[in-house]
Design a protein around this motif. Sequence first.
Motif: not given
Length: 362
Positions: A160-165, A172-173, A178-179, A184-185
Amino acid sequence: MTTTLTPRRSRPPAQPDSLRAKRLPGYAAPALAVLALLVAAGIVYGVDLGGPVLVVVLGALLYLTGLFVAANAVEGRRSARNRFWSALIHSALVLAVLPLASVVWTLVSKGTARLDGDFFGSSMNNIGARDANGGAYHAIVGTLEQVGIATAITVPLGVLCAIYIVEYGRGRFAFTIRFFVDVMTGIPSIVTGLFVLAFWVLIVSPWFNDGQPGFSGFAAALALSVLMLPTVVRSTEEMLRLVPAPLREGAYALGVPKWKTILRVVLPTALPGIVTGIMLSIARAAGETAPVLLVAGGGAAINFNPFENNQSSLALFVYQQAGEASKYSPARAWTAALTLVVLVLVLTVAAKLLARRNRLGR
């Protein structure tokens, strides 16, 4: 007086230079490779510089040098450069595969010592240093429960996070998300274990445990989910970006809503790549030791309840057995490592087949 004109004989067409040029015989490259390995072995073992790894590396260098010199003398400089770079690519492939083959061979040769029913059907409870029995049943149960819970938490959030991005994120959000995913990686696993220990074990778990901090497999699953989330998000994001824009535009032109286009067109198209990213994150989570040791505590007994008491895992079992002062422990550790690799391989193959079947069905 009449003269007869005889037609001029046309010259045969000139053959291309490539057909008349000299070329190395087919056996030249294999012969040079064998000769280079023999010379490298003579140098390494004659001077006592190292072992077979150094022989292979030095042999590859000698092979590349000899092939370039021979091709330059027979075929010319241009063909020699072509042969050199082709051989360099193939040599790099062999050097990259050799460590993997060595790891697989070591796991199979040493991990089959305890492939028996006792290993898969018993735990280490009441097993001493002089006991040859004992198995990893409790660790297998812990790994399946912890990784399963972490996957159930991470996959929906990550997708879901990737779909939003990709589909909705602007400004900025989205840049901030992404930042933080990139940050976290690179977080070490020990840091995630300490975070879950400080937050869940020491603060949240006492509310449900009569005021006492409690180790559990669920706490380990939370730590593993933190490690899995950035991998799932990044891999899913890249796969969604690879979906051609005309597929989306065609669905929009037919009047299909955006959410249904994502659900019925975009996700099925990117599903194989998404499954690959998910399996990579699962493989990383299954091999983590530090978070499980910090927040699950490990244990020798079988515990089917991931929300209470200590729980072990295969990675933690390997770590513990490798450090024990018992002549029977190394065999248990190798067999547990082989079991972990086979388990991840089976899950990966099953997920790939399922994703392929769903894609063909659509």
